[in-house]
Write a protein that holds these residues in place. Sequence first.
Motif, PDB file in Angstrom:
ATOM      1  N   THR A 159      26.589  -5.594  48.347  1.00 20.73           N
ATOM      2  CA  THR A 159      25.589  -5.106  49.289  1.00 20.73           C
ATOM      3  C   THR A 159      24.636  -4.104  48.653  1.00 20.73           C
ATOM      4  OG1 THR A 159      27.283  -3.577  49.974  1.00 20.73           O
ATOM      5  CG2 THR A 159      26.855  -5.454  51.416  1.00 20.73           C
ATOM      6  N   VAL A 160      23.445  -4.099  49.197  1.00 12.04           N
ATOM      7  CA  VAL A 160      22.380  -3.249  48.667  1.00 12.04           C
ATOM      8  C   VAL A 160      22.763  -1.776  48.802  1.00 12.04           C
ATOM      9  CG1 VAL A 160      19.995  -2.565  49.025  1.00 12.04           C
ATOM     10  CG2 VAL A 160      20.664  -4.963  49.262  1.00 12.04           C
ATOM     11  N   GLY A 161      22.476  -1.009  47.777  1.00  9.85           N
ATOM     12  CA  GLY A 161      22.678   0.430  47.884  1.00  9.85           C
ATOM     13  C   GLY A 161      23.993   0.899  47.314  1.00  9.85           C
ATOM     14  N   GLN A 174      26.794   1.589  44.498  1.00  4.90           N
ATOM     15  CA  GLN A 174      26.691   1.942  43.090  1.00  4.90           C
ATOM     16  C   GLN A 174      27.430   0.879  42.289  1.00  4.90           C
ATOM     17  OE1 GLN A 174      25.517   5.341  41.870  1.00  4.90           O
ATOM     18  NE2 GLN A 174      24.374   4.984  43.729  1.00  4.90           N
ATOM     19  N   PRO A 200      15.209  -6.101  39.297  1.00  6.34           N
ATOM     20  CA  PRO A 200      16.526  -6.216  38.662  1.00  6.34           C
ATOM     21  C   PRO A 200      17.640  -5.904  39.656  1.00  6.34           C
ATOM     22  CG  PRO A 200      15.408  -4.214  37.962  1.00  6.34           C
ATOM     23  CD  PRO A 200      14.422  -5.001  38.750  1.00  6.34           C
ATOM     24  N   GLN A 201      18.809  -6.518  39.445  1.00  2.00           N
ATOM     25  CA  GLN A 201      19.881  -6.382  40.413  1.00  2.00           C
ATOM     26  C   GLN A 201      20.805  -5.216  40.097  1.00  2.00           C
ATOM     27  OE1 GLN A 201      19.792  -8.599  43.164  1.00  2.00           O
ATOM     28  NE2 GLN A 201      17.819  -8.763  42.127  1.00  2.00           N
ATOM     29  N   HIS A 202      20.803  -4.787  38.830  1.00  2.00           N
ATOM     30  CA  HIS A 202      21.715  -3.703  38.470  1.00  2.00           C
ATOM     31  C   HIS A 202      20.926  -2.426  38.204  1.00  2.00           C
ATOM     32  CE1 HIS A 202      24.959  -1.459  36.648  1.00  2.00           C
ATOM     33  NE2 HIS A 202      25.786  -2.431  36.971  1.00  2.00           N
ATOM     34  N   GLU A 203      21.462  -1.319  38.678  1.00  3.53           N
ATOM     35  CA  GLU A 203      20.706  -0.070  38.550  1.00  3.53           C
ATOM     36  C   GLU A 203      20.537   0.374  37.097  1.00  3.53           C
ATOM     37  OE1 GLU A 203      24.490   2.829  39.673  1.00  3.53           O
ATOM     38  OE2 GLU A 203      22.830   2.502  41.064  1.00  3.53           O
ATOM     39  N   MET A 258      19.772  -0.721  46.137  1.00  3.83           N
ATOM     40  CA  MET A 258      19.526   0.233  45.063  1.00  3.83           C
ATOM     41  C   MET A 258      18.695   1.404  45.605  1.00  3.83           C
ATOM     42  SD  MET A 258      18.311  -0.733  41.238  1.00  3.83           S
ATOM     43  CE  MET A 258      18.846  -2.429  41.435  1.00  3.83           C
ATOM     44  N   GLU A 259      19.089   2.601  45.241  1.00  4.76           N
ATOM     45  CA  GLU A 259      18.340   3.754  45.749  1.00  4.76           C
ATOM     46  C   GLU A 259      17.005   3.900  45.023  1.00  4.76           C
ATOM     47  OE1 GLU A 259      20.475   7.476  46.197  1.00  4.76           O
ATOM     48  OE2 GLU A 259      22.309   6.285  46.384  1.00  4.76           O
ATOM     49  N   ALA A 270       9.654  -3.385  37.633  1.00 10.87           N
ATOM     50  CA  ALA A 270      10.626  -3.256  38.720  1.00 10.87           C
ATOM     51  C   ALA A 270      10.099  -2.366  39.863  1.00 10.87           C
ATOM     52  CB  ALA A 270      11.948  -2.749  38.168  1.00 10.87           C
ATOM     53  N   ARG A 321       6.509  -2.326  41.879  1.00  9.41           N
ATOM     54  CA  ARG A 321       6.394  -2.600  43.320  1.00  9.41           C
ATOM     55  C   ARG A 321       5.758  -1.420  44.042  1.00  9.41           C
ATOM     56  NH1 ARG A 321      11.966  -4.169  42.649  1.00  9.41           N
ATOM     57  NH2 ARG A 321      12.569  -2.625  44.203  1.00  9.41           N
ATOM     58  N   GLU A 327      13.240  -3.569  48.659  1.00  4.89           N
ATOM     59  CA  GLU A 327      14.136  -4.692  48.394  1.00  4.89           C
ATOM     60  C   GLU A 327      13.570  -5.705  47.394  1.00  4.89           C
ATOM     61  OE1 GLU A 327      17.090  -4.764  49.425  1.00  4.89           O
ATOM     62  OE2 GLU A 327      17.113  -3.274  51.021  1.00  4.89           O
ATOM     63  N   ASN A 350      20.680 -10.207  53.493  1.00  7.58           N
ATOM     64  CA  ASN A 350      21.569  -9.194  54.100  1.00  7.58           C
ATOM     65  C   ASN A 350      20.901  -8.452  55.250  1.00  7.58           C
ATOM     66  OD1 ASN A 350      23.207  -9.742  51.855  1.00  7.58           O
ATOM     67  ND2 ASN A 350      22.236  -8.071  50.721  1.00  7.58           N
TER      68      ASN A 350
END
Lengths: 292, 233
Positions: free
Chosen positions: A24-26, A28, A278-281, B1-2, B82, B86, B218, B232
């Motif tokens: 899920t988004v957010g 870590q 990107p999907q990973h922080e 992601m923050e 990224a 955006r 997002e 989601n």
Amino acid sequence: MNTMTLDAAGQAEPVQPKAVEQDTVGTQTKVRETVGKPFCDSAKLRMRNVNVFYGEAQAIHDVSLDIGRNEVVAMIGPSGCGKSTFLRCLNRMNDTIEGCRVEGELSLDDEPIYGAKVDVVPLRARVGMVFQKPNPFPKSIYDNVAYGPKIHGIASRRAELDEIVENSLRRAGLWNEVKDRLDKPGTGLSGGQQQRLCIARAIAVSPEVILMDEPCSALDPIATARIEELIDELRENYTIAIVTHSMQQAARVSQRTAYFHLGHLVEVNDTETVFTNPQHELTEAYITGRFG
Amino acid sequence: MEMHFDQHISRQFNEDLESIKTEMLEMGGMVARQVADAVDALANADSELAEKVLHIEEEIDRREMALDEHATLIIAKRQPAASDLRMVLSVTRIARDLERIGDEASKIAKMAIALTDEGTSPRGYTEIRHIANAVRKMLNDALDAYTRFDVASAMATLAEDEQVDMDYRTAVRELITYMMEDPRSISRVINVLWSLRSLERIGDHAKNICEQVVYLVEGADIRHGHEKNLKNF
């Protein structure tokens, strides 16, 4: 060899470690598992659970990745992240390093790269390499390109060699600039021309895969643009893995981008995804120039 | 992601991004004020206030151009990727929507001046008040969602546009009835209709701003009914 299982129809099917999808988004995502699309259907090179050690120190941790036919995969990451080490596993260049140990399954066209019976000389003809600094032999331009085909016994007659030399130089985009000075030393060319000569030398032995380790970091923007253009053309006939410190270069030349961090393969995704969302922080932090 | 835009190794880059965001939000504040004034000018037959709205329009245009130039320089100098990319794109897109909202506010101000000259027409003013309140709230909420990178709030605000569109259609039907009953009112009611139309368009632009909040946070492009691109949710 890959671990095999038999499905209901009795067909052998390679067991592939599952790529972990972004949850899920957010949240870590600190876990060191590869996010995104590390695998593809038409893999030319297939690597599974690769670990590399320099003596006691582990440089690569459990990396699994496919590199598809006619695909350009860019490998990016901070210095010391293991991207060059990983690239050098693909044609066993690490064999030459004292105390370097490679574990895991690596295959080229489903044949193990690290098999006991594998002769590295023909392997490196199939999987060619271009280095950061152009390193032409202290020979003529002609001999630089003709040397490989001669020692690999691909051609011996002058006419055949002439043809290979011309073809290779043409494909490397260098022919028109050097056709009248083939007997002059390769070291007399400009940096960008030398690098294209090295690419021509790699192509001359008809490789299937070309590995490039920061091929443009010593070149000016114009020479870089030529090489990038060339990479795009070469993709029609070859599979290419390129290590680069230039994010824009990775974005321009590759179809998929792999982000390495401290020896882990953090994320592999379609290049457009990596550079826009990107999907990973950790990937995000690296490509946007934030504190990782 | 923050979302963190203050953690770049380059401090100047942090400041550049912060600065275009602030410029855009300031522009948003001005435009929101402009819409409020335009509606008040119409409701109170205040042509002086309407003139003020028209005057601010030039400042809004100037700010849109300055913001675009600033964003262009960031792209040229930093090659943002990224979330940074955006951010730059969403700010310029929103600036464009804000400028259009300013245009619509000016149209309403012009109607206000015209209606003041003709004498007030109570017909349709209730509808204008009602729709104006709804779209002003949408605009404020959209900008607020952007400030807080709040996707849930953006999606909720975006959904309000449907009600605005419905109210607009109802109001148009009603005003058509007025015009049929009293053909002498046609020219005045048409001015009211144009104002309603402008308010409805402002709602659409506020919706666009919400879509940019989703894009920024997002990375999903949900414009033109592609809400399914937002996973989601």
